[in-house]
Every structure is written in structure tokens, then in C-alpha cells.
Design a protein around this motif. Sequence first.
Motif, mmCIF file in Angstrom:
data_model
loop_
_atom_site.group_PDB
_atom_site.id
_atom_site.type_symbol
_atom_site.label_atom_id
_atom_site.label_comp_id
_atom_site.label_asym_id
_atom_site.label_seq_id
_atom_site.Cartn_x
_atom_site.Cartn_y
_atom_site.Cartn_z
ATOM 1 N N VAL A 9 0.841 -1.210 0.000
ATOM 2 C CA VAL A 9 0.000 0.000 0.000
ATOM 3 C C VAL A 9 0.876 1.260 0.000
ATOM 4 C CG1 VAL A 9 -1.653 1.323 1.374
ATOM 5 C CG2 VAL A 9 -1.928 -1.144 1.136
ATOM 6 N N GLU A 10 1.857 1.255 0.880
ATOM 7 C CA GLU A 10 2.737 2.426 0.981
ATOM 8 C C GLU A 10 3.543 2.651 -0.293
ATOM 9 O OE1 GLU A 10 3.362 5.093 3.167
ATOM 10 O OE2 GLU A 10 1.361 4.332 3.582
ATOM 11 N N TRP A 11 3.901 1.525 -0.927
ATOM 12 C CA TRP A 11 4.648 1.621 -2.189
ATOM 13 C C TRP A 11 3.817 2.374 -3.226
ATOM 14 C CZ3 TRP A 11 9.549 0.649 -3.603
ATOM 15 C CH2 TRP A 11 9.827 0.629 -4.967
ATOM 16 N N LYS A 12 2.534 2.013 -3.276
ATOM 17 C CA LYS A 12 1.662 2.647 -4.264
ATOM 18 C C LYS A 12 1.366 4.100 -3.905
ATOM 19 C CE LYS A 12 -0.565 -1.498 -5.974
ATOM 20 N NZ LYS A 12 -1.678 -2.415 -5.798
ATOM 21 N N LEU A 13 1.191 4.351 -2.603
ATOM 22 C CA LEU A 13 0.785 5.687 -2.173
ATOM 23 C C LEU A 13 1.940 6.677 -2.090
ATOM 24 C CD1 LEU A 13 -1.761 5.056 0.717
ATOM 25 C CD2 LEU A 13 -2.221 6.100 -1.496
ATOM 26 N N SER A 14 3.076 6.183 -1.631
ATOM 27 C CA SER A 14 4.145 7.139 -1.324
ATOM 28 C C SER A 14 5.530 6.696 -1.783
ATOM 29 C CB SER A 14 4.131 7.377 0.188
ATOM 30 O OG SER A 14 5.284 7.986 0.615
ATOM 31 N N ILE A 15 6.001 5.586 -1.240
ATOM 32 C CA ILE A 15 7.416 5.230 -1.451
ATOM 33 C C ILE A 15 7.742 4.980 -2.923
ATOM 34 C CG2 ILE A 15 9.239 3.594 -0.790
ATOM 35 C CD1 ILE A 15 7.552 2.981 1.728
ATOM 36 N N GLY A 16 6.813 4.379 -3.631
ATOM 37 C CA GLY A 16 7.082 3.995 -5.019
ATOM 38 C C GLY A 16 6.980 5.130 -6.026
ATOM 39 N N ARG A 17 6.559 6.297 -5.583
ATOM 40 C CA ARG A 17 6.416 7.431 -6.514
ATOM 41 C C ARG A 17 7.785 7.911 -7.017
ATOM 42 N NH1 ARG A 17 2.213 11.518 -3.597
ATOM 43 N NH2 ARG A 17 0.307 10.380 -3.986
ATOM 44 N N PRO A 18 7.837 8.363 -8.273
ATOM 45 C CA PRO A 18 9.123 8.847 -8.792
ATOM 46 C C PRO A 18 9.717 9.961 -7.924
ATOM 47 C CG PRO A 18 7.517 8.666 -10.552
ATOM 48 C CD PRO A 18 6.783 8.376 -9.293
ATOM 49 N N ALA A 19 8.837 10.841 -7.402
ATOM 50 C CA ALA A 19 9.340 11.954 -6.589
ATOM 51 C C ALA A 19 10.093 11.433 -5.363
ATOM 52 C CB ALA A 19 8.177 12.831 -6.155
ATOM 53 N N SER A 20 9.568 10.370 -4.750
ATOM 54 C CA SER A 20 10.232 9.799 -3.575
ATOM 55 C C SER A 20 11.581 9.221 -3.959
ATOM 56 C CB SER A 20 9.377 8.699 -2.958
ATOM 57 O OG SER A 20 8.137 9.210 -2.585
ATOM 58 N N TRP A 21 11.620 8.558 -5.115
ATOM 59 C CA TRP A 21 12.889 7.965 -5.559
ATOM 60 C C TRP A 21 13.923 9.034 -5.872
ATOM 61 C CZ3 TRP A 21 14.494 3.312 -4.730
ATOM 62 C CH2 TRP A 21 13.559 2.301 -4.494
ATOM 63 N N VAL A 22 13.458 10.101 -6.469
ATOM 64 C CA VAL A 22 14.392 11.211 -6.769
ATOM 65 C C VAL A 22 14.958 11.765 -5.468
ATOM 66 C CG1 VAL A 22 14.518 13.578 -7.656
ATOM 67 C CG2 VAL A 22 13.321 11.813 -8.970
ATOM 68 N N LEU A 23 14.055 11.939 -4.503
ATOM 69 C CA LEU A 23 14.463 12.482 -3.207
ATOM 70 C C LEU A 23 15.492 11.580 -2.533
ATOM 71 C CD1 LEU A 23 13.396 15.065 -1.925
ATOM 72 C CD2 LEU A 23 11.909 13.663 -0.496
#
Lengths: 478, 475
Positions: A9-23
Motif C-alpha cells: 500500500v505504501e509503495w503505491k501511495l508514497s514510497i514507489g512514486r518517482p518523486a520519492s525515488w528522486v528524493l
Amino acid sequence: MTLRDWFTVEWKLSIGRPASWVLLALFAALLIYAASNGKSRLDNRLDAIDRHQAEVSQTMSTWQTSLEQKEAGGDQTGVTPRTGAAMDVRFSSYLPQAPLADFAIGQSDILPYLSTISLATPDIRIFSRYEFEDPVSLMLGGFDLSTAIIVLLPLLLIVVCFDLISADRDANRLGLTLSQGVSISSLFWNRLLLRSGMVLLVLLIVSALMLFVQSSVHSPGERVLPFLVWTLGTLIYAAFWITVIALVAAYNRRSEFNIMALLSIWLAFVFIVPSATSAILETVYPTPTRLSYLAEARETENAARLQEADLANQFILDHPEMLVNEEAEIPAFLRSNFLVNRTIDEATRPILDEFDAAARQREASVGIIRYLSPAIIAQGLFNDVAGNSAGRHQRYVQQVREFKANYSEQVGPGVVAGQPLTMAEFERIEGFSFRDETLSEALARHLLPLLFLLLLTTVAVVIVNKRLRTFHVVGKQD
Amino acid sequence: MISYIIKKEAMEVSRDGRTRLLAIVMLLLGLTGLLAGWANYADQQRNALFAQEDDQTVFLDQGERNPHSAAHFGRMAYKPASPLASFDPGAAPFMGQVIWLEAHQRNPAMFRPAADSLELGRLSNFSVAGILTVLLPLLVFLLGYSALAGEREHGTLRQTLTAGTSTGKLFAAKYIVIASTGIALAAVTIIASAVMALFSPVALSATDTLVRALGLTAFYAVYVLALTGFALLVSALCKQSRTALLVLLGIWAVAVMVLPRVGASVAAQTFPIPDGAQVWSELRADIASNRVAPDSAEYKAAEQFVVSRALGRDVSLAELATMDLNASGLRLEVTEVLDYAVLNNFYADIYDRYAGQRDVRRWFALLSPAIALQHASSAFAGTDFVAHQHFSDVAEVQRNNIVRVMNEDLLLNGAGATTYLAGENFWEEVPEFTYQFPPVSLAWRSAAFDILLLLLWGAIATALAWTVTRNRLTV
């Protein structure tokens, strides 16, 4: 829900977002740069120490060769009237670089870490010829792992976790989420731990990688123990910030409120409290000015030169065992130089004692005041573990002065008597070696503050849990 | 019409509790920083004055002494603190306070105040300038993040525009109110600092102080304008004020907290300064390689120059060979003359490296106006390395004068004596060191590029904000 479900769930909502990966990628890149910058500074210091040792060693090799020639008789080409003069003996001294010195630059860029010890140089000049670093770079400070952890880690944790609940709340879907049979407590803590866990994972992986990848004069085995202490400090510091975020998030306010509140707390703990307390402590416990130290040294030098004969007589009276060699070959100006420098050192020692006393008072005050900010606690621990704290440099400076005073006591009578050292006497003189404190001694200073942070963390967890038990979601039927 | 919008915007800003709180915190911090800076400055100034007087007394009390021995004892050149250091100490705490003027050697300034400071002070800069640089963006971003995004979110934007308000007037009103709040805060602290500077023990001329204060106000104002442009740009681009806030805070953290440090680290790696021990070792080698044989034409020419200067008339080589002079005095002064260029070139190289580091940081200033502001601010406060270099160069001229007077006395009066001693009144002939702060024109030259960068930041951010607002804000 299992942990795997939460992660999905968190992957889909937050962690997996490109913005999070960039950060996270940006954070990892900054950490790597910080570590390599620390390593580059360390390499510069190690090179300087090597050069310094080689230079002193070369000087002393010439001195010894000349003395050996003199003692052996025969060819006297390298022998001069100064041969064997204790005033010409040079000792190399340096502050050994600690196993984790590449992790925190600390005060190593501004305080002395090497010096040549010689009776020809008064204490006041031992460390005063090393001030060439670009002052603007010093002011802005080096970017190292310690800075990245103290300043950036909390910021990143805030950015990743500030909207734990508020994102759902602002979108009016919190009730819907909770109606899936998930408790608010479970939602809250699982989200918090997963999001902050990602940040910590990046930090720990990069730190461990840099520990083993960056070459060091110390073996990996020697680096592991301080690294574990460093990691423990990092985790406690991170835990404190994670619970601060939890505390703010548990008040169930809008995301904007959360981010502003957390940023204010960060600003206060990382920026305002350390710099304001530093400014206040320096006003309350001012250091005696170095300029008066210098003025005293020059007055004494002048007076000592004018009264040199009296000084020599006084010295001879203090050392009745001394055999004055009227036929001495050692030039008389070396005796003058010794007596003048010794008098300057003795006259200025009370001022140096004042410096030490002021430094101790300030350190004692910091010992109390550090409880006001987790950043101060973390900075103190990191600098100590990396061996680049002001305290360690001050101990080095004190030990250099002690060594010089002892050497002066040992050879002074001979210098005044105009007697050269023999090779046997020279070989009995031990070189300088820094007496370091152990890691456990350094850690002992930080144990209580770390426990204090843990206590605060625990209290915050209790408060958060209490708030979560009474959590009220608008629109949700209990 | 625009005055009504400005009035409405100003009222909203003044009613915002968060803004009021941050403004009060900034003022309190600024005041504390100013008082702490002033106490520090006054203390440093007093100590420097006393130390200079003490040094003069000690020098005059030397009694009979060999002039060259006195040249080794030397004099101390104490650096007075710039009166505006209480506003922006810049790099001053990291530069030495006194230069030892002695024979044969050009020394760096020694005793950096920061070496005696607490290590926790290095986490951040508590000066007024430091507080403004860090907190002004925060204040402006908090005022601006919802200026357009918030209105769009709440639906008031459409209402305002359909009521006949033009996009230009709306943008201008918001821009003026946000920027003027930040500029007012900066101006108050700068004016307070300038007033204190006017009454400082070692004052600059009133005109000089005022020009510097005006310059500082202008730079901080341009900084605020650039920040305001950014705040409105992001606010216009983001659909939600929450997103705008996050983006702006990210920009703030990176531009103000991270990039200056990273820039300094990269600069230090690009133009490394050799460590002290290496510096002396290289300097000794340079001096040794520059020395010429005593029978060479160059050495003879230097001897001729030294004696002609000492006597105040031209001396031919033939006459020189017949003169009764002290050989040691002549040799000592000739080596001073020969070494002078080597020493100066060496320090010029060090200062070039400082300038190289500044140029690298300027590249980073393309990503962060805070870096350009820091350069310009410390230049106008007289606390950057260029001001320090000015002091160091003036002190070096003084060193040469002192050593020359000593050597010439030995040269002309010590002929035939095995141990010549100058009389006890001779020391009064040695000129006293006085230092005048460099004029503000030096600051302009030093910071011209940074000022240009700041202006570019202000212009580009404002133009971008206006262009995006005009394109995106339609009914």
C-alpha cells in the motif's frame, strides 16, 4: 494486514512514486559526496603529517650524523660548533587520525594537528604559523557525513512523513481508509516506520558502504567498533525526530500545519538553539584574548633579554648540580635563546591556564546546555567518535606543551652550561606520542545525553499512543 | 484600484499569526545577534587598541640593541575590526587578528577567534546577516506559497478576476506586499547596525558607512525580490497551496542550507590551499632558488640599489667598492630586497587560490542566491578576504619599512664594529603602524560579480513569476 500488505500500500501511495525515488537518490548522492569530502580532507591531513615527519626526520638525521662524526673523531667535515646542541633537536608531533576521521571533519580544519617541537620556538609560536586555509571556506564549513545526518536527515524525515494521516484527512478519505478494518494506530505506526525506514535504510547502506569502500590507514576491524557507536548515535537521533514527527502528526491537523510546525522545531533545534547558546556562552565565559597573551609574551621577551645575565645566574642557582663548561664550544647565543624562550613560556603559562580554564567552563556549560538540542548531542558524539572534536585537539596542544616543558627540564642545565648532548643521552630521550582517550571514555561523556534522547523518544511514543486511542475521525461512525 | 488590493493583501499578512510570529522571532534573533556581534566587535576593537599601544611601549623600551636582532623581535600589526562586523562578521572570525612583522619573513595573520570558539557554533551562523540569509526566505515563502495557489484552491481567484481586477494589478499587489515585508525587516536591522557603526571606536567616514549600509540594504532587498518572485512563481504553478509550500521549503533547504556548504567543499577541493607546513617548506625552497651568487651582476645591482637608497643619492659600483659599510647590514638588506618579490608572489598565489575558491562558489550561486548575497554582504561589511588581503598588504609594506630602517642603521653606522648596538632612542625613528580601512570602492570591485548575480536572480525570478502568472491566471 500483514507487513507485506502495508508495504504494498505504501509503495503505491508514497514510497514507489518517482518523486520519492528522486528524493532518496539525491539524499544518497549527498551522503556519498559528504563521505568522500570527509575522506579527501582526511587524506590531506595524512599527507601533511607524512611530509612533516619526513622533514623533521631529515633534519634530525643530519643532526645525528654530525654528532656521530664528532664523537667518532677523524673526519670532522660535518661538525660545527653547534653539533650536538639540544637547542637544535627537533621533535615531530602530530595528532593521530582516528579510525572514523573521514566521517566528521569537526574542528580538524581549524585547530592544529601537527607541530615541530623545539626549544628554539616559544610556546606562543608553535602553532601560530599554520593559518593559510581559505577563511570563507572555513566559515561555511565542510560538508561531511556528520553535517548530512544532523541537518539533512531530520529534514528528509519531515518531508517524507509529515502527512502520515493528514494527507488522507485533507482529502476526506481517512474515514474511508479506516473503514477497511484497519486501526488508526496500526495505520499510523506502520506508515511512519515504513516511510522513515526507507530513509534510514539509504543512510545506513551508504554509511556502511563508505566505511568499507573508503581506504584508510586503519583496518576495517578497527573501524567497525566506532562505526557501531556512530550508527547507534544516528539511530537514536533519527528515532527522536521520527517521534517528534509522530507527535505533531498525531494532533490530526492539516498538512500545512504539520509541515510548518515540524520545520519550526527543526529550525529551533538545528539552527537557533546551537548558535544562540554558543553566542551566549561565549559572552558569559569569554576566552582571555590571544592578543594579551601575545603582548605578555613580547613584554617578557624584551625584559628577559635585558636581564639575561640575571636569568643565567638564577638558572645556575636553581641547578647547583650543573657543571658550567667555560670552555664550551656551543655558541653562547643558543643559551640566550633558551633562557629567553623558557622565561617567555613560564610567564605566559598562567595565561594559557586561563584559556584552559575558560575552555573547561564552556565545555561544562555545553555539557548541560546540550540537552536543549538533539543536534548538539549528535554533533558532540560524532566529533568525538571521529576524533576531530575541539577537546581532543586541545589535549594534543596541551600534551605538546607538556612534552616541550619536560624536554626543557631534561636538557636545560646542559644548554645553559654550553654542553652538547651525547648520542647516548639523545637516544634516551623519547619522542612525542599522543596519549589518547579510549572510545569507551569518549562514549561515557555521551551516554547520559543519548539516554535522555531515548527517554524523550519513549515519552513521545506514549503520548502519541494515548492520542491515537482517543483519535476522532470526522464523519466516521464509531 | 491597486492601492485597495495592496491594502487588502497587507491586512491579510498582518492578520496571519504565523507571519507575525516569524517576524517577531526574526527581529528578536536579529537584535540578539546584533548585540552579541557588537559586544564581540567592541571587545576585539578594545583588545587590538590596547595590544597595539603595549607593543609600541615594548618596542621603544628595548634599550641598546643590535638593529637586526630588533628586526627579528619585530612589531605586531593588529587588525582593527570593521565597524560593520557586528552586522556581518563574514569570514573575520576565521582570519587571524595580528601579523608579526619580522625580518626575512612575511607571516600570515595569526590567532583566529574561531579557534577559541565552541564547536557547536559551527552548526550555523548567528550573526544578523546569517539570520537574515536563512530566515528571510522562510518568511517570504510562508507569505507567498498560498498567494495564488490558495486563492485558486478556495475559489476566490476567479471571483477577484471576474470583479474586474487585472492579473497584473493582482500580481503587483501581492508582490509589493510580500517583498516590502521582507525588505522592511532587513532594512530595520541594517539601519540599526549602521547607526552603531557610526558610533564605533574606529569609525569609517560617515559617507563610507552610509554607502555601505545603503549597498547592504539594496542587496538584501534584491535578495527578497528574488525570493518573492520564486514564491509567486511556485504558487502560480502549483494547483494546491500544500504542494507549493512543500516545493518552496525544498528549495529553501537546498538553496540556503545545503548548497553553500557543498559549494564551499567543492571549491576547497578545486583550489586546495596547501597546509601550513607545506607552505613554509615550499617558501623556503622558492627563496633559496631565487638567491643569486654574491659576485653576480644582479647581486651587485641590488647592493648598489640598497646603498643608494640608504644614502638618498646615486652610488656607482666603483664607489660602492671603496665605501666603508657594515657588510652584514648590506647583506641583510640585499636579501630582503631579493626575497621581497618571492614573498609577495607567494602570497599573491595564496590569495589567487582564495579568489579561485570564490569563483567556484559563484558557479553555485547560479543555483542559490544566498551564496551571492553572502559574498556581497561580507564585502560591504568589510569582512571578506579581500579586505583582509588589503590589511595584509599594508602590513607587509610596513614590515619592509621597519626592516629597512633597522638594516640601514646597521649598514651605515655599524661599519667596522663587530657587535654594533643601536642607541636606546633609535627605536623612535621606526615609523608606527597605522591602518586605514579600504574605501567602499574596494567592496564594489570585490563584489561586482555577486551583485550582478543577485540582480539577475531578482530580475529572472520576477519575470518568470509574472510570465507564468499571466499565462495561468485566467478566469
